[in-house]
Write a protein that holds these residues in place. Sequence first.
Motif, PDB file in Angstrom:
ATOM      1  N   UNK B  53     -68.169 -76.100 -68.887  1.00  0.00           N
ATOM      2  CA  UNK B  53     -66.861 -75.446 -68.890  1.00  0.00           C
ATOM      3  C   UNK B  53     -66.284 -75.528 -70.296  1.00  0.00           C
ATOM      4  N   UNK B  54     -65.526 -74.520 -70.684  1.00  0.00           N
ATOM      5  CA  UNK B  54     -64.838 -74.616 -71.965  1.00  0.00           C
ATOM      6  C   UNK B  54     -63.462 -75.250 -71.746  1.00  0.00           C
ATOM      7  N   UNK B  55     -62.689 -75.376 -72.842  1.00  0.00           N
ATOM      8  CA  UNK B  55     -61.390 -76.053 -72.759  1.00  0.00           C
ATOM      9  C   UNK B  55     -60.390 -75.341 -71.873  1.00  0.00           C
ATOM     10  N   UNK B  56     -60.571 -74.033 -71.670  1.00  0.00           N
ATOM     11  CA  UNK B  56     -59.657 -73.279 -70.811  1.00  0.00           C
ATOM     12  C   UNK B  56     -60.077 -73.358 -69.346  1.00  0.00           C
ATOM     13  N   UNK B  95     -56.412 -75.251 -65.931  1.00  0.00           N
ATOM     14  CA  UNK B  95     -56.432 -76.578 -66.544  1.00  0.00           C
ATOM     15  C   UNK B  95     -55.361 -76.749 -67.613  1.00  0.00           C
ATOM     16  N   UNK B  96     -54.798 -75.651 -68.077  1.00  0.00           N
ATOM     17  CA  UNK B  96     -53.768 -75.744 -69.115  1.00  0.00           C
ATOM     18  C   UNK B  96     -52.468 -75.138 -68.603  1.00  0.00           C
ATOM     19  N   UNK B  97     -51.343 -75.703 -69.000  1.00  0.00           N
ATOM     20  CA  UNK B  97     -50.064 -75.219 -68.483  1.00  0.00           C
ATOM     21  C   UNK B  97     -49.675 -73.879 -69.120  1.00  0.00           C
TER      22      UNK B  97
END
Lengths: 476, 270
Positions: B53-56, B95-97
């Motif tokens: 998975x990437x950071x997003x 995963x990110x707001x």
Amino acid sequence: MAALGQWIEDTPAHELRRRQESAEATFRQLGITFAVYGESDASERIIPFDIVPRIFLADEWRRLSEGLVQRVEAINAFLDDIYGARKILDAGVLPPDLIFGNAQFRPEIAGMRPPHGIWAHICGIDLVRTGPDDFFVLEDNARTPSGVSYMLENREAMLRLCPELFREFRVAAVDSYPDRLLETMKSVAPHGAMNPVCVVLTPGHYNSAYYEHSFLADSMGIELVEAADLVVDDDIVWMRTIGGMVRVDVIYRRIDDDYLDPLVFRPDSMLGVPGLIAAYAAGNVALLNAPGNGIADDKAIYSYMPEIVKFYSGGEAKLPNVETWRCREPQALKYVLDNLDKVVVKLVDGSGGYGMLVGPTASKQEIEDFRAALIAEPERYIAQPTLALSTVPTLADSGLAPRHVDFRPFVLTGSKGVQVVPGGLTRVALKPGSLVVNSSQGGGTKDSFVLMDGQGQRPPMAQSQTMGGMTQGQQQ
Amino acid sequence: MRLSIDHHTIYRFSVPQGRLTQMLRLTPEDTHDQTVASWHLHVDCDARLRPGRDGFGNKVTMLYVAGPIDSIEIAVSGEVLTNSADGVVHGAHEVLPPALFLRATPLTLATAAIADFTASAVSAGTDLVGRLHRLNLALNARFVADRDRPVTGRTAAQAFALDRATPRDMAHVFIAAARTLGVPARYVSGYSRFAFGGEHRPAPHGWAEAYVAGLGWVAFDPSAGRSADEAYVRVAVALDAAGAAAVAGSRLGEGDEEMDVDVTVAPASD
């Protein structure tokens, strides 16, 4: 301290100068040089060396160390949290936009966790002193802090040129730093790596800190590699050697995040290794320091460090911050604009003394330029009072004179804990009255003696003992 | 709706390459609005593939090929069941707001011209969703559809200065515009039955999602002048198209490369 005064008095000024020149000649020969950005000739220079050491008493050092350990533990906890569960935001300790709007928060690596959960393995915490017991943290460096080679080379020079000082003082050794660094690297190897292979990754010899990269690899007895020497295949990092491909477990990388992996960060990077972040995300390689660390030493975050330390350690920060006005806050901005001639203004994302206003010594024009910049983009700036920085005796043209200093100790964090190397880099502003110690702005360095217990007074020569390798210069 | 998707990417190199390393974002995931019934990734050479998975939070596949190699074809195909959704994204892996998606990137930097256009486009809107729909329609009317392959590296500002725009360009302008309103916005790569017109498309589709408090992420496709619905399959999200790219690659070798892409999206025959 009296002993140092005595030594200075006993040694003729021309002799001190001769030794200083000898040290600088050695540095030039070794190639311990740096390039100054923005100079047309781009020539390499050595950082001037001052022969008069700076001294820390054992007690002072103990207190400092405790503060440093607490701070670095908090930095690691913060990074683990901010790229993970983000409990500190739920608790309302920091304004979320300070993180999410900050270019140093790297979404590209969100959710990834370094082996053993350690992010900031090597920290250089810049300190200033304003009184006998008043140390303040000026800056946390949790990305790729440099300068440790100066700590080691300065000590070597002092041992060679001023052996009598080491008979006079029981100075804690710093020469174990490369061993401790290698130990740290091995301790954070991915689980299952039996005999971890560690390397130093450099952007190459054009980098201003290349000497340090090669020096450290050499002292640790590990390979110094460039991107072209590394290959990622099947989410595993390999090093090309004449004996074939060797699996790499731990990389001390001295390349900025932006250039680390063209598939994830800047696609035009020629310095990075394609697939490196995938190998890291898969848990197959440890990167020192971890990518994304910039959010912990960002100047906008800095002003919240006391709260951050308290949140993770449960106690008050033992090392205070320098008072900081966040120009993003209207009231702070107003104060700063009203006092531009008294304060130091810094770019939130600047470093190396660039993009900085030192109010008391700035010209009218400089102040007006900063005023305009501050009004246009206040969130890009913080400001701090000009501190009554401590001075230490330094060899100047006219003989010994007081000069302002700061101090960068190096803190190592491995899976077995945090350790502070008993020494560090003292940077000195060589211009009279100057507060800017950056090497790019006319600063120099000097050795930093950390005295061992039971000292502070001049110990009788006969009683000085060799402490099993912990003390240097005792052998006569 | 049951959509059948075929997406072929071919790279040809003018001289054989020593090594290829690619990060593929070519795997859709289940949400409340889409169910991946079947999905296959096929490479026509000896490659090592690693999922991650990437950071997003996007599903990625790392692809490693040791050369010499003079061409590679990456093919994904599968079927996805979609619901008749209302344009609001439900049940995606976040995963990110939303606050993160307020930041500009070089590709999505707003200019004064974009900000002015946005302000006048949304002025008559009452609630936020209404304003964003107005923006979406205004952008759709502002451009002639460009049915060629999107130009990599074209910024929102550059796109806005032109008359013709690809879906990717329009999505970038929408994202830049929404952020000038203080609305978090992001790029979505994926597939749509109607994108580009015609049966064989030169690229996967791209559109935008904007965050509306109380509602969640709402999909807007300025190239179609509508919200995403059951004709759409989401694959990856990021701050801009570069971050959501289907293929990010690096090769070791001299010479040039040529890329061919062919995407078909059609209702599956049962």
